[in-house]
Motif scaffolding. Sequence first.
Motif, PDB file in Angstrom:
ATOM      1  N   SER A   1     -10.827  -3.472 -14.967  1.00 53.38           N
ATOM      2  CA  SER A   1     -11.225  -2.137 -14.550  1.00 53.38           C
ATOM      3  C   SER A   1     -12.604  -2.204 -13.918  1.00 53.38           C
TER       4      SER A   1
ATOM      5  N   GLU B   1      -5.546   1.359  -7.118  1.00 57.59           N
ATOM      6  CA  GLU B   1      -6.799   1.978  -6.719  1.00 57.59           C
ATOM      7  C   GLU B   1      -6.673   3.493  -6.793  1.00 57.59           C
ATOM      8  N   GLY B   2      -7.794   4.159  -7.144  1.00 60.45           N
ATOM      9  CA  GLY B   2      -7.814   5.605  -7.130  1.00 60.45           C
ATOM     10  C   GLY B   2      -8.100   6.251  -8.463  1.00 60.45           C
TER      11      GLY B   2
ATOM     12  N   ARG C   1      -1.881  -1.323  -4.760  1.00 53.45           N
ATOM     13  CA  ARG C   1      -2.513  -2.191  -3.763  1.00 53.45           C
ATOM     14  C   ARG C   1      -1.797  -3.525  -3.617  1.00 53.45           C
TER      15      ARG C   1
ATOM     16  N   VAL D   1      -8.238   7.420  -2.104  1.00 49.53           N
ATOM     17  CA  VAL D   1      -8.359   6.082  -1.510  1.00 49.53           C
ATOM     18  C   VAL D   1      -7.413   6.019  -0.335  1.00 49.53           C
TER      19      VAL D   1
ATOM     20  N   ALA E   1      -2.104   7.643  -7.484  1.00 52.45           N
ATOM     21  CA  ALA E   1      -2.935   6.478  -7.181  1.00 52.45           C
ATOM     22  C   ALA E   1      -2.262   5.654  -6.091  1.00 52.45           C
TER      23      ALA E   1
ATOM     24  N   TYR F   1       0.864  -1.184   0.000  1.00 53.09           N
ATOM     25  CA  TYR F   1       0.000   0.000   0.000  1.00 53.09           C
ATOM     26  C   TYR F   1       0.894   1.224   0.000  1.00 53.09           C
TER      27      TYR F   1
ATOM     28  N   GLU G   1     -14.854   0.167 -11.280  1.00 58.34           N
ATOM     29  CA  GLU G   1     -15.008   1.399 -10.511  1.00 58.34           C
ATOM     30  C   GLU G   1     -13.641   2.062 -10.313  1.00 58.34           C
ATOM     31  N   ALA G   2     -13.185   2.202  -9.049  1.00 58.83           N
ATOM     32  CA  ALA G   2     -11.917   2.899  -8.797  1.00 58.83           C
ATOM     33  C   ALA G   2     -10.734   1.945  -8.704  1.00 58.83           C
ATOM     34  N   SER G   3     -10.916   0.694  -9.103  1.00 62.51           N
ATOM     35  CA  SER G   3      -9.861  -0.308  -8.995  1.00 62.51           C
ATOM     36  C   SER G   3      -9.529  -0.866 -10.374  1.00 62.51           C
TER      37      SER G   3
END
Length: 728
Positions: free
Chosen positions: A673, A645-646, A635, A724, A632, A618, A675-677
């Motif tokens: 892909s 993520e982001g 992860r 995020v 971003a 992270y 959403e935000a991930s």
Amino acid sequence: MKNLLKSWQGTRTGHDVPESDDAAHRLAVFEDIERGHAGWFWATDAAGRLSYISPAACERFGAAAEALIGQPFTALFETDPENPGERSDRPLQFLFGSHARLADVTVRLVPDRCGPGGRPGWWALSGQPKIGVAKPGSDGAFHGYRGSARDITVEYERRIEDSRLAEFDSLTGLANRHRITRRFEQMLSAFRGTMRPATLMMLDLDRFKHVNDTLGHPAGDELLRQVAQRLIKVVGTVGEIGRLGGDEFQILLPDQEDRGKLGELADKIIALISQPYRIDDNHVVIGVSVGMAIAPFDGTEREEIVRAADLALYAAKHGGRGQFRFYSTDLKDEKEERRQLEDALRDALATVDSAVDNWEEPQLAMVYQPVVRTEDHLVVGFEALMRWEHPSRGAISPAVFIPVAEDTGLILQLGAWALRQSVRDAMAWPKTLRVAVNVSAVQFAHPSFPATVAEVLESTGLDPDRLELELTESVFMGDGEATDAAFKALKALGVRLALDDFGTGYSSLSYLRAAPFDKLKVDRSFVESCTLTDQNSAKIIAAIIGLADALGMETTVEGVEAFDQRDVVCAKGARLIQGYLYSPPLDQATVLERMRSEELRIPPDGPRRHRPERRLVYRRIGVIHEDHRYEALLRNLSATGAGIEGLVGVPLGASLVLDLGAGQLAVVSVSRSEEASIGVEFETPLVSDGAGGLVTRYRASPYALAAAARMASSSTPQFMEVEVRKRA
């Protein structure tokens, strides 16, 4: 000769002697000099062809005067006294062409110009141009040279040897500190203008001091000579090797920046240096740690690169040994870290002894990983593994703290506690189950170790056959007689002995012949790659199991994490397995709970196929699309892909560039892909940093990064950037 003497005739001094007597006297003097071989004379014509040469010189040339007269004088010699390894006659030709005076010009007789009895050597040539009387209004005519030569072979070769000794290590023949420092400074200076990379490897031998202390300095010197020969073998002509002194070495690698190839070279060095050595009648096993820094990414000056490589070496040496590390900016002051770790380990040992009285939670604990029989999934024993949970640092890996314990002598106290605790816990198990305890080579080499094992068995009452001591090949380092005595004492107690990490060394068969082992443990590195078709790991596993069967030994295959790995090792004859496919290490309370419910049979449970480890990370990174940069959160990460993520609205197949920091730019394509991930795959897989991490093969130079920053534009972003938070 008479004509030559006339050309040298000068003003007479002393008594008025008739010219004929004077010439005869001079001729006699020259003949005496020539017969005495103190030197010889020569002359050339205006075209530079030899017109006279002394008989003494003809003897050294191994050729008659008739064969030499008429040859170009400069063709007989080669010169470059500053670097005898690179021959060139240009300096002598230049002097001849300019009709300059010659004063002790150092030359070497060309071996090919010598006859059968010729003796090439070094000479100091002196000579004067012969200029005729000038006519009015014109320059004097050049008629050639008249000169002499002096044999300086012994003097010059001594000078070459003195120069070599000043540049090279007398023990190993490698470059010494002075030469390697000068060569590196020259390399960086030459490369700076063209932005060419250069890598510095720093090497430090592991356990070398122990060899010196146990076998003596002559054995240590012989070991260093053998190490030098192995380094030359693996490095070859791609780099220059130097010995700084003691057991420290450096390797200069020009035009090298591919961290994949550098890691492979470091692995080869570590593997080759770690092969056992034969010194007198002793088997010696050492290791090596490697730190690397690359110019211009880690610095542009020699001092910067040396400091960076030294920090990387320190991290490698005290991160588990037998490793390589690349320098990174997040390397801490390892010396201070090590000191703090040593103090913390002392405190941890104190909490083990005082936990009962002070109601303090012990930091050190033993956990137990089941060893399972493949035919019926029945647990037949446990391997005891040490865990350290520091109050503020959290979990500290044994690969980190065990080397610290060995270097400081704390391993004796730590190992004795681990042995006592494991045996005490095993007393609460069914009598059919064995406990395997890892033993450090330093712990095994201590004369009191067999007595410690005997005391633990006596105080607990454990059946000796239920105790299995796991040893590595490093226990064979040093005093062979003491090692044999320790084996005999342990077998007399009735305990079992297992050779751990089998197959990763180079002389295991000789160990099996000399030591009374009951079990071989196949190293997890073979299991890791046993399902790959381009590896020989499966064949090696089959060979080890077959060898153990032939010698009447058991075999345990460790590190099995997926069904496809289990299928391969079982097909090769494995009967005992340990690994996460069956169970992770368990604390004593969990082990006892399962035993109370008679859960001694553990069916395999895990992934169908083994996949490269994906590390949970992270940290903030940059994501570049076209000419816009986004922030971003990285992860997770593997050699072939990552999770990010982001970012919202990134389409499948989009090409991105990840800025992983420190000049690490990786081209990726979006494979998922949601959403935000997003999930991405690397165009070029990442490589190991030697410490369990992953890095890009190449880095963008600081010059390129600075230029890119100046050219960056502020175009409209195509994706939405969302905040995020890092997960706990």
